[in-house]
Enzyme design. Structure first.
Site, short mmCIF file in Angstrom:
data_model
loop_
_atom_site.label_atom_id
_atom_site.label_comp_id
_atom_site.label_asym_id
_atom_site.label_seq_id
_atom_site.Cartn_x
_atom_site.Cartn_y
_atom_site.Cartn_z
CE LYS A 200 106.21 -22.32 -17.89
NZ LYS A 200 106.17 -21.07 -18.49
CD GLU A 206 100.35 -18.10 -3.43
OE1 GLU A 206 101.31 -18.76 -4.25
OE2 GLU A 206 99.20 -16.83 -3.94
N GLY A 260 101.34 -19.83 -18.39
CA GLY A 260 101.16 -20.33 -17.46
C GLY A 260 99.30 -20.36 -17.79
NE ARG A 261 99.39 -14.09 -19.64
CZ ARG A 261 101.16 -13.74 -19.21
NH1 ARG A 261 100.91 -14.38 -17.88
NH2 ARG A 261 101.87 -13.39 -19.69
CD GLU A 346 99.70 -13.75 -15.05
OE1 GLU A 346 99.40 -15.25 -15.29
OE2 GLU A 346 99.87 -13.77 -13.59
CG HIS A 377 67.62 -8.63 -13.21
ND1 HIS A 377 66.25 -8.41 -13.03
CD2 HIS A 377 67.79 -9.86 -14.45
CE1 HIS A 377 65.77 -9.07 -13.97
NE2 HIS A 377 66.03 -9.37 -14.87
CE LYS A 490 104.37 -15.18 -8.07
NZ LYS A 490 104.53 -16.11 -8.87
#
Ligand code: F6P
Length: 528
Positions: A200, A206, A260-261, A346, A377, A490
């Site tokens: 965005k 990264e 973004g999410r 977030e 399990h 960051k």
């Protein structure tokens, strides 16, 4: 007394009432405490609530102005207060002709213009008209992005694999750990590989570092000119895309009013559209939209996102549950918990209200989970006999993902396990067993059922959780659309990166622990 205090008193008064007793006292409970919308059936009868609880929770929603906030969000008000923006992901799936304004401008035509461009591009890649630099077909797509630019598309790609073309494989690179890109590129031919740089902001370190490394891998094999055929961008930042060297003609845009999410149904879903095609993507948007309509128009007592939000608030703030498990009885939904973690935590991992004061109680429970039956399990032992209260959302589908009798039989076995787990958690074992064999029961769960996993049902499911998260945030009076908490890390990483890279010994001004770790790391890397 306000609804919050009334709920606190009510939680104390009803603490001893078990699910076993609640069901015994109301034979219709299992059908009564259920609701339906946009193809999803929600059974919340195994939650520790009664009619009085629901009345109080609905009163809380009334007091906290949930109805007005829903209208504010759909109406384009700046509900993202700290960033002074609307949160209009609902516009991303609005049918053509709907009018949704952002600061006086109808954005629905803009949304559809991008969808059409995406559609034309995807068709060309899918039918081979869009070729690599050498004139060959694109057979692999690598999406480079992180957070909201990764989790939604990565989750959807696996979820919708049965609807995807076999001509294209899609891989995802998020982590800056070199292993992530290496693994994604393993076995790929640069001439057949298309990269989507998805960010965005187009400033996420990264993503840009991974995109540069991918670009070197591509140009080392095919030359600089290949970038135009092998790299496309998804972003709101045209200048950033240009600076990276991608022609804006190969960029698919979205808008700062999409978080973004909340963006997997925007151009961020380009990889999804490449996989399932424009029609499949439209079907997914229709599922989202159907849940939007249900959310906006359905009375709260039958409204899926509102009910799920209120139940979560009840479990979290009044029964003391710190986590929320989400267990899909669908291997194809294996990435759904990871997607939900960003969406829920977030959005609602906040400690101040929109007015800047401290929140009154706990916010965002920790969302976690895996697929059934695998989880049975592993961690389910703790759900059945551990000391903590862990509410579960079980998600399942009624129709098997294949026609053969054997697939159908195994699907029945899968779903038998879903139903059995909800029952075992709620009702436990008889009390006359030795203590170590006893399961106390009374563990709350909800069950979500849809006919089958399709783009439509996935879209509706995601929208269900999106809106549930929003309603929870409204109850807590927090901004569910900002994420300032991620900034500090960051900034510190940027300083630390330069200290790790420096040839000469850097003057370190961190705490003694961080200083010692950096020195040790540098020593191991042969630096002073
Ligand atoms: O650091 C958090 C975050 O900003 C998320 O909110 C976002 O989804 C992610 O980083 C990626 O951001 P972008 O799409 O701008 O690269």
């Amino acid at each position: 007394m306000g609804a919050w205090s009334a709920l606190q008193a009510h939680a104390k008064d009803t603490a001893r009432l078990t699910l076993r007793e609640r069901f015994a006292g109301d034979p219709a409970r299992g059908e009564r405490l259920a609701a339906e919308g946009a193809g999803w059936y929600l059974d919340y009868s195994k939650q520790r609530v009664g009619d009085d609880t629901l009345r109080l929770l609905l009163a809380l929603a009334g007091e906290r102005g949930v109805a007005a906030r829903i209208e504010a969000m759909f109406g384009g008000a700046h509900v993202n207060v700290t960033e002074d923006r609307p949160a209009l992901h609902v516009a991303l799936r609005a049918p053509f002709g709907t009018r949704i304004e952002v600061d006086g401008r109808d954005v629905v035509p803009d949304v559809h213009a991008v969808l059409e461009r995406m559609g034309r591009f995807c068709e060309r890649v899918r039918d081979g008209r869009w070729t690599g630099a050498g004139g060959g077909r694109i057979r692999h797509v690598v999406n480079i992005g992180i957070g909201g630019s990764d989790l939604g598309p990565a989750m959807a790609y696996i979820a919708l694999r049965r609807h995807a073309t076999r001509e294209l494989g899609v891989r995802f690179v998020a982590n800056v750990d070199p292993a992530s890109l290496q693994k994604a590129l393993h076995g790929l031919d640069p001439a057949e590989t298309l990269f989507i740089v998805c960010s965005k902001s187009f400033t996420t370190r990264e993503t840009l570092v991974n995109a540069r490394a991918a670009r070197e891998w591509c140009t080392a094999a095919l030359g600089e000119d290949a970038v135009a055929r092998h790299f496309v961008a998804v972003s709101t930042n045209e200048q950033g895309v240009r600076d990276f060297g991608i022609d804006p003609d190969n960029m698919f845009g979205f808008w700062d009013w999409v978080g973004g999410r909340y963006s997997m149904d925007s151009a961020v879903g380009l990889s999804t559209m490449l996989a399932i095609g424009p029609n499949g993507f439209r079907e997914m948007l229709d599922g989202f939209h159907a849940m939007d309509v249900h959310f906006r128009d359905t009375p709260f007592e039958r409204n899926l996102p509102v009910l799920m939000a209120l139940l979560s608030v009840w479990n979290n703030n009044f029964l003391g549950a710190a986590t929320q498990a989400v267990i899909s009885y669908s291997q194809d939904l294996q990435r759904f918990p990871a997607y939900l973690q960003q969406l829920a935590m977030e959005s609602n991992g906040k400690r101040v209200t929109v007015d800047g004061g401290p929140v009154a109680g706990h916010t965002a429970p920790v969302y976690w989970g895996s697929t059934g039956t695998n989880g049975q399990h592993s961690f389910f032992q703790a759900l059945h006999q551990g000391t903590r209260l862990v509410p579960c959302d079980f998600i399942g589908f009624c129709r098997p993902g294949g026609d053969s009798p054997d697939v159908a039989r195994r699907h029945d076995l899968l779903m038998a396990n879903l139903f059995a787990q909800g029952e075992a958690l709620a009702f436990g074992t008889p009390a006359d067993l030795p203590p170590h064999r006893q399961c106390p029961g009374n563990a709350p769960s909800s069950t979500l059922l849809a006919e089958t996993l399709t783009p439509y049902s996935l879209g509706a499911l995601v929208a269900l959780y999106e809106h549930s998260v929003f309603v929870q945030g409204t109850i807590w009076n927090i901004d569910s659309f900002d994420q300032w908490g991620v900034e500090l890390g960051k900034q510190l990483a940027a300083t630390t990166e330069s200290e790790l890279l420096a040839d000469a010994e850097p003057a370190l001004a961190h705490d003694s622990s961080t200083n010692a770790l950096i020195r040790r790391y540098r020593r191991e890397r042969g630096k002073p």
